[in-house]
Scaffold this motif. Structure first.
Motif, PDB file in Angstrom:
ATOM      1  N   GLU A   1     -26.793 -60.024  12.185  1.00 15.41           N
ATOM      2  CA  GLU A   1     -26.834 -58.585  12.424  1.00 15.41           C
ATOM      3  C   GLU A   1     -26.623 -57.849  11.107  1.00 15.41           C
ATOM      4  N   GLU A   2     -27.400 -56.779  10.889  1.00 19.67           N
ATOM      5  CA  GLU A   2     -27.214 -55.955   9.688  1.00 19.67           C
ATOM      6  C   GLU A   2     -26.201 -54.866  10.018  1.00 19.67           C
TER       7      GLU A   2
ATOM      8  N   PRO B   1     -26.520 -51.872   3.519  1.00 17.51           N
ATOM      9  CA  PRO B   1     -26.063 -52.647   4.689  1.00 17.51           C
ATOM     10  C   PRO B   1     -26.301 -54.139   4.484  1.00 17.51           C
ATOM     11  N   PHE B   2     -25.389 -54.938   4.972  1.00 24.05           N
ATOM     12  CA  PHE B   2     -25.419 -56.378   4.721  1.00 24.05           C
ATOM     13  C   PHE B   2     -25.509 -57.133   6.051  1.00 24.05           C
ATOM     14  N   VAL B   3     -25.890 -58.402   5.936  1.00 26.54           N
ATOM     15  CA  VAL B   3     -26.123 -59.214   7.134  1.00 26.54           C
ATOM     16  C   VAL B   3     -24.921 -60.109   7.392  1.00 26.54           C
ATOM     17  N   VAL B   4     -24.457 -60.134   8.638  1.00 23.72           N
ATOM     18  CA  VAL B   4     -23.342 -61.023   8.992  1.00 23.72           C
ATOM     19  C   VAL B   4     -23.770 -61.915  10.158  1.00 23.72           C
ATOM     20  N   PRO B   5     -23.305 -63.177  10.147  1.00 22.75           N
ATOM     21  CA  PRO B   5     -23.636 -64.061  11.275  1.00 22.75           C
ATOM     22  C   PRO B   5     -22.816 -63.675  12.501  1.00 22.75           C
ATOM     23  N   ARG B   6     -23.415 -63.730  13.668  1.00 18.38           N
ATOM     24  CA  ARG B   6     -22.725 -63.426  14.927  1.00 18.38           C
ATOM     25  C   ARG B   6     -22.782 -64.643  15.845  1.00 18.38           C
ATOM     26  N   HIS B   7     -21.787 -64.716  16.695  1.00 18.73           N
ATOM     27  CA  HIS B   7     -21.679 -65.843  17.625  1.00 18.73           C
ATOM     28  C   HIS B   7     -21.206 -65.274  18.960  1.00 18.73           C
ATOM     29  N   ASP B   8     -22.085 -65.252  19.945  1.00 16.53           N
ATOM     30  CA  ASP B   8     -21.717 -64.730  21.271  1.00 16.53           C
ATOM     31  C   ASP B   8     -21.728 -65.861  22.290  1.00 16.53           C
TER      32      ASP B   8
END
Ligand SMILES: [Zn+2]
Length: 253
Positions: free
Chosen positions: A136-137, A118-125
């Protein structure tokens, strides 16, 4: 050649440039669909979960779609991962389960990027004007209409509770077609899931599906293929909507 003749030739050239690639692609697909996989690949396909749970009548359709998929899609290993033939076949066979009804291929898709873990992605809420940035992974992500990213460890361990291939390829189709998440039966089942979670029940669809209708469609697709009897018990109208959308009925397999 006079001016009109030159204009006609130019117009014909433009029409040919637009029409020829899809024609060639259709012809190539027809040829691939009609011929079995080479022996080594065929043996690989028969080892996959998708093949083993399919009724015999649907297996030739899966084989043809897998053949087109492998010919058209690029697999890219990320972070040093080497994507071998067995990994390509496992991903292709699961992805092609979603095509068995009326679809033949993923027209817009070009590449599947595969990480080992599993990899990490940037999130923007953003909610009520407040912006939250976080990481988030995840085990899969559909970035745009041409690329899907997967974590091999979760693909390899797919089960009735989690299947990242079905999830991301369902997102991909829904992004392009926009019809599954807009189906009235999904809205009703979404509310039913919310009520079940609020009541402390344990519904078959992951409560993470309650982020929005697009997520609900992807999670419901996982359960539709992986635990069809549980989905049918939860909501027959939702099950009917998914049968209509995917053109298959896994509860009868
Ligand atoms: Zn999702």
């Amino acid at each position: 050649m006079n001016g009109l003749g030159l204009a006609l030739v130019a117009a014909f050239g433009v029409i040919l440039a637009i029409v020829a690639p899809p024609c060639l692609r259709l012809r190539r697909r027809r040829r691939l669909l009609a011929s079995p996989l080479p022996a080594a690949l065929g043996a690989g396909l028969r080892q996959t979960r998708a093949w083993q749970r399919l009724p015999a009548a649907l297996r030739p359709q899966l084989e043809g779609r897998v053949r087109v998929f492998l010919a058209e899609q690029s697999f890219v290993g990320c972070g040093g991962l080497e994507v071998d033939a067995a990994m390509r076949m496992e991903i292709a066979s699961q992805a092609c389960l979603l095509l068995l009804g009326s679809r033949v291929a993923y027209d817009e898709l070009r590449a599947i990027l595969v990480y080992a873990e599993p990899f990490v992605v940037p999130r923007h809420d953003e909610e009520d004007g407040v912006v939250t940035e976080y990481e988030e992974e995840v085990s899969g992500e559909t970035w745009d209409t041409s690329r899907i990213i997967l974590a091999w460890s979760d693909v390899a361990n797919a089960d009735e509770y989690c299947n990242p291939v079905l999830h991301e390829f369902a997102h991909h189709l829904d992004h392009l077609e926009g019809t599954l998440s807009a189906h009235p039966a999904l809205m009703a089942a979404y509310r039913q899931l919310q009520a079940a979670v609020d009541a402390g029940d344990e519904p078959p669809i992951d409560p993470d599906a309650l982020q929005n209708l697009a997520e609900f469609a992807a999670y419901a697709t996982e359960v539709f293929f992986e635990a069809p009897q549980a989905l049918l018990s939860f909501s027959a109208p939702l099950n009917r909507a998914l049968i209509e959308y995917y053109g298959v009925d896994p509860a009868r397999w």
